[in-house]
Write a protein that holds these residues in place. Structure first.
Motif, PDB file in Angstrom:
ATOM      1  N   UNK A   1       0.854  -1.178   0.000  1.00 37.41           N
ATOM      2  CA  UNK A   1       0.000   0.000   0.000  1.00 37.41           C
ATOM      3  C   UNK A   1       0.893   1.232   0.000  1.00 37.41           C
ATOM      4  N   UNK A   2       0.702   2.098  -0.978  1.00 41.18           N
ATOM      5  CA  UNK A   2       1.473   3.336  -1.050  1.00 41.18           C
ATOM      6  C   UNK A   2       0.631   4.449  -0.425  1.00 41.18           C
ATOM      7  N   UNK A   3       1.062   4.908   0.729  1.00 34.51           N
ATOM      8  CA  UNK A   3       0.339   5.929   1.489  1.00 34.51           C
ATOM      9  C   UNK A   3       1.055   7.254   1.266  1.00 34.51           C
ATOM     10  N   UNK A   4       0.431   8.165   0.530  1.00 39.11           N
ATOM     11  CA  UNK A   4       1.080   9.420   0.148  1.00 39.11           C
ATOM     12  C   UNK A   4       0.480  10.574   0.945  1.00 39.11           C
ATOM     13  N   UNK A   5       1.339  11.347   1.593  1.00 41.44           N
ATOM     14  CA  UNK A   5       0.925  12.513   2.361  1.00 41.44           C
ATOM     15  C   UNK A   5       1.638  13.747   1.821  1.00 41.44           C
ATOM     16  N   UNK A   6       0.884  14.779   1.457  1.00 44.26           N
ATOM     17  CA  UNK A   6       1.451  16.061   1.048  1.00 44.26           C
ATOM     18  C   UNK A   6       1.543  16.938   2.286  1.00 44.26           C
ATOM     19  N   UNK A   7       2.772  17.298   2.674  1.00 50.57           N
ATOM     20  CA  UNK A   7       2.986  17.992   3.941  1.00 50.57           C
ATOM     21  C   UNK A   7       3.532  19.391   3.696  1.00 50.57           C
ATOM     22  N   UNK A   8       2.757  20.411   4.062  1.00 47.68           N
ATOM     23  CA  UNK A   8       3.177  21.790   3.818  1.00 47.68           C
ATOM     24  C   UNK A   8       4.115  22.348   4.867  1.00 47.68           C
ATOM     25  N   UNK A   9       3.960  21.903   6.122  1.00 46.30           N
ATOM     26  CA  UNK A   9       4.779  22.455   7.200  1.00 46.30           C
ATOM     27  C   UNK A   9       4.970  21.414   8.288  1.00 46.30           C
ATOM     28  N   UNK A  10       5.840  21.719   9.231  1.00 44.50           N
ATOM     29  CA  UNK A  10       6.090  20.822  10.358  1.00 44.50           C
ATOM     30  C   UNK A  10       4.820  20.713  11.201  1.00 44.50           C
ATOM     31  N   UNK A  11       4.427  19.509  11.512  1.00 42.98           N
ATOM     32  CA  UNK A  11       3.230  19.274  12.320  1.00 42.98           C
ATOM     33  C   UNK A  11       3.482  18.049  13.200  1.00 42.98           C
ATOM     34  N   UNK A  12       3.793  18.288  14.465  1.00 42.45           N
ATOM     35  CA  UNK A  12       4.168  17.196  15.356  1.00 42.45           C
ATOM     36  C   UNK A  12       3.013  16.246  15.665  1.00 42.45           C
ATOM     37  N   UNK A  13       1.783  16.613  15.301  1.00 40.83           N
ATOM     38  CA  UNK A  13       0.669  15.685  15.484  1.00 40.83           C
ATOM     39  C   UNK A  13       0.821  14.466  14.580  1.00 40.83           C
ATOM     40  N   UNK A  14       1.576  14.621  13.489  1.00 39.16           N
ATOM     41  CA  UNK A  14       1.784  13.495  12.578  1.00 39.16           C
ATOM     42  C   UNK A  14       2.556  12.361  13.241  1.00 39.16           C
ATOM     43  N   UNK A  15       3.267  12.674  14.318  1.00 35.66           N
ATOM     44  CA  UNK A  15       4.006  11.631  15.042  1.00 35.66           C
ATOM     45  C   UNK A  15       3.053  10.560  15.564  1.00 35.66           C
ATOM     46  N   UNK A  16       1.807  10.969  15.828  1.00 34.14           N
ATOM     47  CA  UNK A  16       0.810  10.009  16.271  1.00 34.14           C
ATOM     48  C   UNK A  16      -0.061   9.498  15.137  1.00 34.14           C
ATOM     49  N   UNK A  17      -0.441  10.394  14.203  1.00 35.28           N
ATOM     50  CA  UNK A  17      -1.395   9.993  13.165  1.00 35.28           C
ATOM     51  C   UNK A  17      -0.763   9.100  12.110  1.00 35.28           C
ATOM     52  N   UNK A  18       0.491   9.334  11.712  1.00 37.30           N
ATOM     53  CA  UNK A  18       1.107   8.498  10.677  1.00 37.30           C
ATOM     54  C   UNK A  18       1.229   7.035  11.114  1.00 37.30           C
TER      55      UNK A  18
ATOM     56  N   UNK B   1       9.060  22.097   1.101  1.00 38.42           N
ATOM     57  CA  UNK B   1       9.888  22.801   2.082  1.00 38.42           C
ATOM     58  C   UNK B   1      11.055  21.932   2.531  1.00 38.42           C
ATOM     59  N   UNK B   2      12.264  22.483   2.451  1.00 38.61           N
ATOM     60  CA  UNK B   2      13.444  21.739   2.913  1.00 38.61           C
ATOM     61  C   UNK B   2      13.368  21.475   4.408  1.00 38.61           C
ATOM     62  N   UNK B   3      12.894  22.456   5.164  1.00 33.73           N
ATOM     63  CA  UNK B   3      12.762  22.289   6.617  1.00 33.73           C
ATOM     64  C   UNK B   3      11.784  21.172   6.950  1.00 33.73           C
ATOM     65  N   UNK B   4      10.658  21.170   6.253  1.00 35.93           N
ATOM     66  CA  UNK B   4       9.655  20.131   6.485  1.00 35.93           C
ATOM     67  C   UNK B   4      10.186  18.767   6.065  1.00 35.93           C
ATOM     68  N   UNK B   5      10.952  18.732   4.981  1.00 33.25           N
ATOM     69  CA  UNK B   5      11.517  17.464   4.514  1.00 33.25           C
ATOM     70  C   UNK B   5      12.457  16.858   5.559  1.00 33.25           C
ATOM     71  N   UNK B   6      13.303  17.683   6.163  1.00 34.52           N
ATOM     72  CA  UNK B   6      14.231  17.185   7.189  1.00 34.52           C
ATOM     73  C   UNK B   6      13.460  16.672   8.402  1.00 34.52           C
ATOM     74  N   UNK B   7      12.427  17.402   8.782  1.00 38.70           N
ATOM     75  CA  UNK B   7      11.610  16.982   9.929  1.00 38.70           C
ATOM     76  C   UNK B   7      10.896  15.665   9.625  1.00 38.70           C
ATOM     77  N   UNK B   8      10.293  15.568   8.450  1.00 40.20           N
ATOM     78  CA  UNK B   8       9.506  14.387   8.105  1.00 40.20           C
ATOM     79  C   UNK B   8      10.371  13.149   7.942  1.00 40.20           C
TER      80      UNK B   8
ATOM     81  N   UNK C   1      12.832  12.200   9.732  1.00 43.68           N
ATOM     82  CA  UNK C   1      13.293  11.614  10.997  1.00 43.68           C
ATOM     83  C   UNK C   1      12.401  10.433  11.381  1.00 43.68           C
ATOM     84  N   UNK C   2      12.975   9.288  11.729  1.00 40.05           N
ATOM     85  CA  UNK C   2      12.160   8.132  12.119  1.00 40.05           C
ATOM     86  C   UNK C   2      11.298   8.444  13.333  1.00 40.05           C
ATOM     87  N   UNK C   3      10.098   7.887  13.355  1.00 38.90           N
ATOM     88  CA  UNK C   3       9.213   7.992  14.508  1.00 38.90           C
ATOM     89  C   UNK C   3       9.341   6.686  15.279  1.00 38.90           C
ATOM     90  N   UNK C   4       9.880   6.776  16.483  1.00 40.49           N
ATOM     91  CA  UNK C   4      10.160   5.566  17.256  1.00 40.49           C
ATOM     92  C   UNK C   4       9.343   5.558  18.541  1.00 40.49           C
TER      93      UNK C   4
END
Length: 310
Positions: free
Chosen positions: A69-86, A109-116, A118-121
């Motif tokens: 399953x390819x799950x595609x998310x378009x992310x405009x900015x840093x959103x720490x809620x994604x740590x739980x929803x993804x 966004x390069x900033x958002x790319x670096x944030x996204x 990072x592994x969620x552990x």
């Protein structure tokens, strides 16, 4: 008397919660930190109220190695809620479809790319119960395609370039080259790509520029999105020109759209527009001339370059 093994475990852990942490430390030799306090929580995980959760795009890919399953998310900015929803999305999709989910994040966004990236552990130091590793496509790893000759070799990569570089200074050149590239492929595929780009451009200026290019630049093909935008323009033209006749209103709408596109392209590229240039653009009623100026605006060094050779 305890009636089941599940209930027995529950009773034991309620009586002495430290049994769990001691087992981790002494039996499994896992370095779980020594707890200061342990409290039992409600074991019912049922969701009583429905909560709407949606991913941006979900596709199933059949391969020789299995189904994914390819799950595609378009992310405009840093959103720490994604740590739980993804992680929730991936676990839910696996339970529903019994296919391995792959999370792909697309960002401009390069900033958002670096944030996204990072592994969620989940878990504790040196031992993770769950690890989510998004695959991130962004402006730092997707090539910037501004040459239609290069993009013709791989139209899908040109589409991805528009999606990830759609808000930078090269956006006009990227979007213009993509319009030319899509004209070289079959209309059905071009239609899908065009609508996909339109939905993924998060910047309002870039989205409007994309629609302007599709409806007024000469290399234009027919597809549902373009027809929709064209219809909106006709409706605006009819409203503005109703007193002078429907045909005149439509023509006035085309002229105003073309004038606005030239000015938007210059403003998007941060090129100053002197009053004399703005007045000349707004005074022009020749749509073909305005389209020529729009093409020049994509590569112009200053506003005066629009009129080179005239």
């Amino acid at each position: 008397m305890v009636g089941s093994s599940h209930e027995a475990l529950h009773r034991i852990f309620q009586k002495d919660p430290a049994v769990l942490t001691k087992a981790l430390q002494r039996v499994l030799h896992v370095p779980f930190p020594e707890p200061r306090e342990i409290a039992a929580l409600n074991v019912d995980l049922t969701e009583i109220e429905p909560v709407e959760r949606r991913v941006d795009t979900l596709m199933r890919a059949e391969t020789d190695e299995g189904t994914y399953l390819l799950v595609v998310e378009s992310q405009g900015k840093v959103d720490d809620r994604k740590r739980g929803s993804w992680p929730y999305y991936l676990a839910y999709l696996y339970e529903k479809y019994r296919c391995e989910p792959v999370l792909i994040v697309i960002t401009q966004s390069s900033t958002t790319a670096k944030w996204a990236s990072r592994p969620i552990r989940f878990g504790f130091r040196d031992w993770h119960s769950m690890t989510v590793r998004p695959l991130v496509l962004g402006p730092d790893n997707v090539p910037m395609i501004t040459d239609e000759r290069w993009g013709e070799r791989d139209p899908s990569l040109a589409v991805l370039s528009a999606m990830t570089h759609g808000q930078g200074p090269q956006a006009p050149a990227i979007l213009e080259s993509l319009v030319a590239i899509l004209k070289t492929i079959d209309a059905d595929t071009a239609s899908v790509y065009a609508q996909f780009v339109d939905s993924c451009l998060t910047n309002a200026q870039a989205k409007q520029m994309w629609r302007d290019l599709m409806t007024t630049v000469q290399y234009f093909w027919r597809h549902p999105l373009a027809e929709q935008v064209r219809a909106e323009g006709r409706e605006e033209g009819r409203e503005e020109g109703r007193e002078e006749g429907r045909e005149e209103g439509r023509e006035e709408g085309r002229i105003q759209t073309s004038q606005a596109m030239v000015l938007r392209l210059l403003e998007w590229r941060r090129i100053p527009v002197p009053d004399t240039v703005r007045a000349r653009i707004e005074a022009c009623t020749d749509v073909s001339q305005l389209e020529t100026w729009a093409e020049r605006a994509v590569h112009a060094a200053d506003a005066g370059d629009l009129f080179t050779g005239e």
